[in-house]
Write a protein that holds these residues in place. Structure first.
Motif, mmCIF file in Angstrom:
data_model
loop_
_atom_site.group_PDB
_atom_site.id
_atom_site.type_symbol
_atom_site.label_atom_id
_atom_site.label_comp_id
_atom_site.label_asym_id
_atom_site.label_seq_id
_atom_site.Cartn_x
_atom_site.Cartn_y
_atom_site.Cartn_z
ATOM 1 N N VAL A 6 0.861 -1.182 0.000
ATOM 2 C CA VAL A 6 0.000 0.000 0.000
ATOM 3 C C VAL A 6 0.898 1.233 0.000
ATOM 4 O O VAL A 6 1.871 1.299 0.750
ATOM 5 C CB VAL A 6 -0.924 0.008 1.239
ATOM 6 N N LEU A 7 0.554 2.208 -0.842
ATOM 7 C CA LEU A 7 1.251 3.484 -0.886
ATOM 8 C C LEU A 7 0.225 4.572 -0.621
ATOM 9 O O LEU A 7 -0.783 4.665 -1.324
ATOM 10 C CB LEU A 7 1.907 3.702 -2.258
ATOM 11 N N VAL A 8 0.474 5.365 0.402
ATOM 12 C CA VAL A 8 -0.423 6.451 0.781
ATOM 13 C C VAL A 8 0.320 7.767 0.608
ATOM 14 O O VAL A 8 1.445 7.910 1.095
ATOM 15 C CB VAL A 8 -0.904 6.297 2.239
ATOM 16 N N ILE A 9 -0.304 8.707 -0.084
ATOM 17 C CA ILE A 9 0.290 10.018 -0.319
ATOM 18 C C ILE A 9 -0.715 11.051 0.148
ATOM 19 O O ILE A 9 -1.867 11.044 -0.306
ATOM 20 C CB ILE A 9 0.612 10.218 -1.810
ATOM 21 N N ALA A 10 -0.291 11.943 1.054
ATOM 22 C CA ALA A 10 -1.249 12.894 1.602
ATOM 23 C C ALA A 10 -0.566 14.173 2.053
ATOM 24 O O ALA A 10 0.597 14.168 2.439
ATOM 25 C CB ALA A 10 -1.988 12.287 2.796
ATOM 26 N N THR A 68 8.750 14.011 -4.475
ATOM 27 C CA THR A 68 9.315 12.789 -3.897
ATOM 28 C C THR A 68 8.799 11.563 -4.625
ATOM 29 O O THR A 68 9.563 10.644 -4.938
ATOM 30 C CB THR A 68 8.981 12.709 -2.393
ATOM 31 N N LEU A 69 7.528 11.529 -4.917
ATOM 32 C CA LEU A 69 6.936 10.400 -5.627
ATOM 33 C C LEU A 69 7.591 10.216 -6.994
ATOM 34 O O LEU A 69 7.867 9.090 -7.412
ATOM 35 C CB LEU A 69 5.432 10.612 -5.787
ATOM 36 N N ARG A 70 7.848 11.291 -7.672
ATOM 37 C CA ARG A 70 8.431 11.212 -9.023
ATOM 38 C C ARG A 70 9.836 10.630 -9.027
ATOM 39 O O ARG A 70 10.298 10.138 -10.047
ATOM 40 C CB ARG A 70 8.428 12.595 -9.665
ATOM 41 N N THR A 89 -3.368 16.091 -6.515
ATOM 42 C CA THR A 89 -3.904 14.729 -6.504
ATOM 43 C C THR A 89 -4.041 14.138 -7.911
ATOM 44 O O THR A 89 -3.646 12.994 -8.118
ATOM 45 C CB THR A 89 -5.221 14.635 -5.706
ATOM 46 N N PRO A 90 -4.545 14.876 -8.916
ATOM 47 C CA PRO A 90 -4.607 14.281 -10.262
ATOM 48 C C PRO A 90 -3.217 14.028 -10.858
ATOM 49 O O PRO A 90 -3.006 13.035 -11.548
ATOM 50 C CB PRO A 90 -5.368 15.308 -11.091
ATOM 51 N N ALA A 91 -2.259 14.904 -10.570
ATOM 52 C CA ALA A 91 -0.898 14.709 -11.077
ATOM 53 C C ALA A 91 -0.269 13.470 -10.446
ATOM 54 O O ALA A 91 0.474 12.726 -11.108
ATOM 55 C CB ALA A 91 -0.049 15.945 -10.796
ATOM 56 N N THR A 92 -0.562 13.241 -9.183
ATOM 57 C CA THR A 92 -0.052 12.065 -8.493
ATOM 58 C C THR A 92 -0.661 10.798 -9.091
ATOM 59 O O THR A 92 0.029 9.822 -9.354
ATOM 60 C CB THR A 92 -0.369 12.164 -6.992
ATOM 61 N N ARG A 93 -1.945 10.838 -9.338
ATOM 62 C CA ARG A 93 -2.630 9.706 -9.971
ATOM 63 C C ARG A 93 -2.030 9.424 -11.340
ATOM 64 O O ARG A 93 -1.752 8.272 -11.691
ATOM 65 C CB ARG A 93 -4.129 10.003 -10.087
ATOM 66 N N ALA A 94 -1.822 10.464 -12.127
ATOM 67 C CA ALA A 94 -1.265 10.304 -13.470
ATOM 68 C C ALA A 94 0.130 9.671 -13.406
ATOM 69 O O ALA A 94 0.467 8.807 -14.232
ATOM 70 C CB ALA A 94 -1.214 11.647 -14.184
ATOM 71 N N HIS A 95 0.937 10.095 -12.445
ATOM 72 C CA HIS A 95 2.275 9.510 -12.313
ATOM 73 C C HIS A 95 2.178 8.022 -11.990
ATOM 74 O O HIS A 95 2.901 7.207 -12.584
ATOM 75 C CB HIS A 95 3.095 10.236 -11.250
#
Length: 118
Positions: A6-10, A68-70, A89-95
Motif C-alpha cells: 500500500v502506498l499512501v500520499i497525503a 518525492t513520488l516522481r 492529486t490528479p498529477a499524483t494519480r497520473a504519475h
C-alpha cells in the motif's frame, strides 16, 4: 480486498484519514508519503513506514509529496491512495498510472483547493 503493498500520499488535510487507514492494515506493507507545513506536525503512525516531508515556505501544498513520488520507485502491484489539495492529486494519480499501477488500484480524494474557502 487488496493484500499487496500500500502506498499512501497525503498532505496535512488527510492525516486523520491516514491514521484510520494505518489502523486497518493489519501488518501489510505500507509506505506513507506525508507532507506537512511544519516539522512539529509529524506524528507516530501505526503499521506504516512513514516518510514525512516538510513543505518549504511558499511552495504549494502537495509539491513536496509529488516531487518525492516522481523520484521514488512505485511498485506497480501497490494499492495507491492519494488525498489532499486539488492541484496535486490528479498529477499524483497520473504519475502512478504512468509507472504501471492499474487505474483500479488508485483512489484519490481532493479535500480542498488552494485559494478557495469553499
Amino acid at each position: 480486498m487488496h493484500t499487496g503493498p500500500v502506498l499512501v500520499i497525503a498532505d496535512e488535510s488527510g492525516l486523520p484519514g491516514i491514521e484510520g487507514i494505518a489502523n486497518t492494515l493489519e501488518g501489510r506493507a505500507a509506505t506513507d508519503l506525508l507532507e506537512v507545513p511544519h516539522a512539529a506536525d509529524q506524528r507516530a503512525l501505526p503499521a506504516a513506514d512513514a516518510r514525512w516531508l516538510v513543505r518549504e515556505d511558499g511552495r504549494p501544498a502537495g509539491s513536496a509529496a509529488l516531487d518525492t513520488l516522481r523520484t521514488a520507485r512505485v511498485d506497480p502491484a501497490a494499492y495507491v491512495y492519494v488525498v489532499g489539495e486539488a492541484s496535486y492529486t490528479p498529477a499524483t494519480r497520473a504519475h502512478c498510472l504512468s509507472v504501471g499501477v492499474p487505474q483500479a488500484r488508485i483512489d484519490f480524494c481532493t479535500y480542498w483547493r488552494s485559494g478557495r474557502s469553499r
